[in-house]
Write a protein that holds these residues in place. Structure first.
Motif, short mmCIF file in Angstrom:
data_model
loop_
_atom_site.label_atom_id
_atom_site.label_comp_id
_atom_site.label_asym_id
_atom_site.label_seq_id
_atom_site.Cartn_x
_atom_site.Cartn_y
_atom_site.Cartn_z
N UNK C 60 -31.92 -2.21 34.80
CA UNK C 60 -31.92 -0.89 35.41
C UNK C 60 -33.23 -0.68 36.17
N UNK C 61 -33.19 0.15 37.20
CA UNK C 61 -34.39 0.45 37.98
C UNK C 61 -34.40 1.94 38.25
N UNK C 62 -35.60 2.51 38.30
CA UNK C 62 -35.72 3.91 38.68
C UNK C 62 -36.43 3.92 40.02
N UNK C 112 -29.08 -1.79 26.91
CA UNK C 112 -30.51 -1.62 27.13
C UNK C 112 -30.76 -0.71 28.33
N UNK C 116 -32.89 2.75 28.03
CA UNK C 116 -34.18 2.98 28.65
C UNK C 116 -34.11 3.84 29.90
N UNK C 117 -32.94 3.91 30.55
CA UNK C 117 -32.85 4.68 31.79
C UNK C 117 -31.88 5.83 31.72
N UNK C 131 -32.70 -0.57 21.63
CA UNK C 131 -34.08 -0.88 21.28
C UNK C 131 -34.77 0.28 20.59
N UNK C 132 -34.39 1.50 20.97
CA UNK C 132 -35.05 2.66 20.40
C UNK C 132 -34.21 3.18 19.24
N UNK C 133 -34.79 3.99 18.37
CA UNK C 133 -33.99 4.54 17.27
C UNK C 133 -32.82 5.35 17.81
N UNK C 140 -37.13 6.40 28.23
CA UNK C 140 -38.55 6.10 28.47
C UNK C 140 -38.89 5.46 29.79
N UNK C 141 -38.05 4.57 30.32
CA UNK C 141 -38.52 3.83 31.49
C UNK C 141 -38.35 4.60 32.79
N UNK C 142 -37.82 5.80 32.72
CA UNK C 142 -37.77 6.61 33.94
C UNK C 142 -39.18 7.01 34.32
N UNK C 143 -39.39 7.16 35.62
CA UNK C 143 -40.75 7.42 36.09
C UNK C 143 -41.22 8.81 35.71
N UNK C 145 -40.72 10.33 32.84
CA UNK C 145 -40.55 10.49 31.40
C UNK C 145 -41.81 11.06 30.78
#
Lengths: 348, 395, 158
Positions: C60-62, C112, C116-117, C131-133, C140-143, C145
């Motif tokens: 994924x990409x933001x 994933x 994350x996205x 990966x996260x609870x 989290x991986x969003x810009x 966040x």
């Protein structure tokens, strides 16, 4: 033995208490020695040295281990069944300790010279199974339960090859009394049941292949009875952490540990008495006598204990269904053939 | 972790209420058991939720994320592309050199720089030494999972020699920060070539010893042959790579088929599982591929040591790394499989997005597929043969 | 096949779904409309001439302009050619069809990306965090966040 003690202490219960505690005189030093041996043999096989600092080359390490276990906190977790949890280690120990009563340490000393010694041995050594199952259930832990259940199935299945091998030795020596069996093999190496017993040469030569096979099977089944690698599924498997032992700590764990070592010696001693002449010397009259008897018995027994240690650190572990397969589909048919053949040869 | 809100914490009276963490209701003769996160044989913090019918496994649900350390988010905040290298080290901590090389290669291809030949040879030597070290751990821990305690210590004894070589070169034994973008951090010390050659002559007979003790042991074969069979097409569909793929009979190795470095100048063979002891693609095949790869790595190291040219290893390290706007995906062969780095650059000195495609993450996803119908003891063997490192799975 | 030929073939078959392509970049890519990605994936997987049977990576990409995206790196074991596909979607409506039915490796990769996205993959068999609870909030991986203050009573930034 009993008469000696009665003459010293008088006709009291104390006589029987001392008699019952006598094997402890052997087990405790033996446990220390075996712990040291296991540590050092495994270390040298693995290209390392074990403890070198506690005493010369680590001889005091077993003492240190025992002291550590004694002073550990004895925890019982809240979900456990408290009564069963407490009783279980002692049941396992009773199973192996009671077998010491009929082991012929020498011509002058045997705990209880009963005519059914062998039968008693097989019966009492199964008592440990109940203890293991109790330990696994009372721990309230799925992994311990799986370990305990596997142990029950393993020990019960391996009783059969052990009983059948003992039957073959009994057929040759014509007695169930362990002292009688050992006396039968007196007189030197050639009289051992392993080589066919004190029978005419042609019978010995015919018997020897079958007694060798039986001896090997008894050795392997003995290792399975003691829950050691390659048959140690119920404990110390990498998937079961410690199996039925997992929740135990401190003194109770020390009792389990001691029971395992005692069991190792019982099984070795049984093999030795039945097939390798027990306390009789391999040289005939040279180096024989009541005290030499103890020496030979303990030496031969320790030889097999060392063999068990050696095998433990060499081989991987068997899976539970492969274990059962070996017991029921390989050992038992072999032994039936051996019984048939030995019976035929003895009748001829 | 509070994820299992459906699992009861007291005793249940109604068995219809027992569900797995993904909501499937159990039959009355099934039991859920948890292997992990703390467990001697799951090689790290991995939680396997196993649904059992007696001893037979009905379903395995892996739960990962216990070692997630936010590698990708951290690398976006680095001010320099070189600063990501220590983070990349810590992903697969048992094969750090290969992680470093993968990342450095990706950035070098984006910058379109050529590294000196000496650097290429050093990188190959280090990566192959690292491959041997990583496989030694895989083999040793596999033996110990199955109850064979001795090979583990023999493997670690041999690995100590390799770690001594690494310590001589860059000062670290496990996490090196050695292969940088454009070169390596230190040149080889004077005695390195001689010691590395000594190691190669020392190590070859040790592989034979290991084979005698463990690989061809009857009990070991019974525990691993015909277990966890992974057919080749399933493996490709699941994206498996490395020894898992080669163990299933697929003749594929990135060092030969998607070449990087100077692997094309050296002579070596790719080892493939042939189903010698059971079916192709069982645990024994995967294990044996690793053992045979170690032999090939020794060959590679010896050839590279002989041909090592002179040069300045730090000549091509750029002062400032500022790639043009674009993206690059580069894959290298780490001991566990295809390690890929996908880097997106927005023209500044820090990366915009770094995605690490770790082989263990993808290899682990095939676990439920190959372990249905096996027994608990087999599950231990299968997880060991996948050879995961949780640092890589979770990043 | 070269990326240009792959692009021409796809354009011929799917027409409007192929939105954009850049063949002179370091790694040539093709942008596909979100609705059509599953059909394109199945076509590239099954068709003999392409045979993209190996999904190397799915990330994924933001893009920091209100758009999220997914990037697929495909490879063919048989023909040894590679291609890069991209799909974009907005942050308000982050839905993309899942390709887990085509390549099984996409299963965990999409989990994933969701984790994350926050990209929701329609048709995924088991979309939950990996990966996260499982009860973490936020992607989290969003810009944009922001790290939460507390998680289940524990202070997060330290």
């Amino acid at each position: 033995m009993q008469e000696l003690l009665t003459s010293v202490l008088g006709d009291t219960v104390l006589v029987f208490v001392v008699l019952a505690a006598m094997p402890l005189l052997f087990i405790l030093p033996y446990a220390l020695v075996t712990i040291y041996l296991e540590m050092k043999i495994s270390a040298h096989m693995q290209d390392r040295v074990a403890y070198m600092r506690t005493g010369w080359h680590g001889v005091l390490q077993p003492v240190a281990d025992i002291l550590k276990l004694l002073q550990k906190e004895d925890t019982i977790h809240s979900g456990a069944d408290k009564t069963l949890f407490r009783i279980a280690p002692f049941l396992v120990f009773i199973g192996s300790y009671a077998s010491f009563a009929v082991l012929p340490f020498s011509s002058a000393y045997i705990g209880a010279d009963i005519n059914l010694g062998v039968f008693y041995l097989i019966a009492v050594s199964s008592l440990g199974v109940i203890g293991i199952l109790m330990a696994g259930w009372a721990s309230n832990n799925k992994w311990s339960l799986i370990g305990a259940v596997r142990s029950v199935s393993q020990i019960v299945s391996y009783e059969i090859p052990i009983a059948l091998s003992i039957l073959i030795a009994v057929m040759i020596t014509q007695s169930l009394n362990l002292q009688e069996i050992t006396r039968f093999q007196e007189g030197g190496l050639q009289n051992w049941v392993l080589f066919g017993g004190p029978l005419p040469l042609w019978q010995k030569l015919l018997l020897m292949p079958f007694t060798f096979v039986t001896f090997v099977i008894l050795m392997i089944a003995g290792i399975a009875e003691v829950n050691r690698v390659p048959f140690d599924l119920p404990e110390a498997e990498s998937e079961l952490v410690q199996g039925f032992n997992t929740e135990y700590s401190g003194m109770k764990f020390a009792i389990f540990y001691l029971a395992e070592f005692a069991n190792m010696f019982v099984v070795s001693a049984m093999t030795v008495s039945l097939f390798l002449g027990g306390w009789s010397s391999p040289f005939g009259d040279f180096m024989s006598g009541p005290l030499w008897g103890v020496f030979w018995f303990v030496t031969k027994g320790m030889l097999f204990v060392i063999l068990q240690i050696w095998i433990r650190w060499t081989l991987p572990r068997l899976r539970v269904d492969q274990l059962m397969h070996i017991s029921w589909k390989v050992m038992t048919p072999f032994l039936f053939v051996c019984i048939f053949a030995v019976g035929l040869i003895l009748v001829l | 972790m509070t994820e299992n809100k459906t699992l009861p914490t007291e005793y249940v009276t109604n068995p219809d209420e027992i569900k797995t963490s993904i909501g499937k209701t159990l039959r009355t003769d099934e039991m859920i058991i948890n292997m992990g996160p703390q467990h001697p044989s799951t090689h790290g913090v991995l939680r396997l939720e196993v649904v059992l019918d007696g001893e037979i496994i009905v379903d395995v649900i892996p739960h990962i994320g216990y070692l997630h350390r936010c590698f990708e988010k951290h690398s976006e905040h680095m001010t320099n592309y070189q600063q990501v290298i220590p983070y990349a080290d810590r992903m697969d901590y048992l094969a750090s050199m290969c992680n470093d090389w993968g990342y450095a290669l990706a950035v070098e291809r984006m910058l379109k720089i050529e590294v000196p030949e000496r650097v290429e040879y050093i990188r190959v030597i280090m990566a192959e030494l690292q491959r041997i070290a990583s496989h030694l751990i895989a083999i040793g821990t596999y033996g110990i999972d199955l109850g064979a305690f001795t090979p583990f210590l023999w493997c670690f004894r041999d690995r100590e020699r390799i770690l001594d070589l690494f310590e001589m070169t860059c000062g670290a034994r496990l996490l090196y920060n050695y292969i940088w973008v454009g070169g390596v951090s230190h040149d080889l010390p004077p005695k390195f070539v001689e010691r590395a050659k000594d190691f190669c002559t020392y190590f070859r007979p040790k592989i034979k010893e290991l084979n005698d003790l463990l690989s061809f042991n009857e009990i070991f074969i019974k525990r691993t042959a015909n277990i966890g069979v992974l057919p080749a097409d399933v493996a490709i569909n699941y994206g498996c790579s490395g020894p898992m793929l080669r163990g299933s009979g697929v003749n594929w190795d990135l060092r030969r088929d998607d070449p990087y470095g100077i692997y094309d100048k050296l002579e070596w063979e790719v080892r493939v599982g042939k189903g010698e002891m059971g079916t192709i693609g069982d645990c024994w095949d995967r294990y044996m591929v690793r053992v045979r790869e170690m032999e090939q790595s020794v060959n590679l190291i010896e050839q590279a040591l002989d041909k090592l040219p002179e040069g300045n290893v730090q000549a091509a390290i750029p002062k400032r790394i500022r790639p043009e706007v674009g993206e690059m995906y580069v894959r290298t062969e780490s001991p566990r499989g295809e390690l890929g780095f996908y880097i997106i650059s927005d023209g500044s000195t820090s990366p915009y997005r770094v995605k690490a495609r770790s082989p263990a993450f993808v290899n682990l996803s095939v676990l439920p597929e190959i372990s249905r119908g096996a027994m608990i003891g087999d599950l231990v063997a299968i997880v060991g043969s996948v050879d995961i490192v949780l640092g890589e799975v979770d990043r | 096949m070269t990326p240009q030929e792959i692009h021409d073939n796809l354009k011929a078959k799917f027409g409007d779904a192929i939105l954009e392509a850049k063949m002179d970049a370091l790694q040539p890519w093709i942008r596909i409309a979100p609705d059509a990605i599953r059909e394109v994936a199945a076509f590239l997987h099954d068709e003999e001439a392409f045979r993209f049977d190996y999904l190397m990576c799915l990330s994924g990409v933001d893009y920091n302009d209100g758009n999220l995206g997914v990037v697929y790196h495909l490879f063919s074991m048989k023909h040894k050619h590679k291609i890069l596909l991209r799909v974009n979607c907005t942050k308000e409506n982050p839905h993309i069809p899942s390709v887990a039915s085509v390549w099984a490796s996409a299963n965990w990769h999409e989990r994933e990306a969701y984790d994350l996205f926050g990209i929701v993959f329609d048709g995924h068999p088991d979309l939950r965090r990996i990966l996260l609870p499982y009860d973490w909030e936020g992607y989290p991986l969003r810009k944009d966040y922001k790290v939460p203050e507390f998680y289940n009573g524990m202070k997060v930034p330290y």
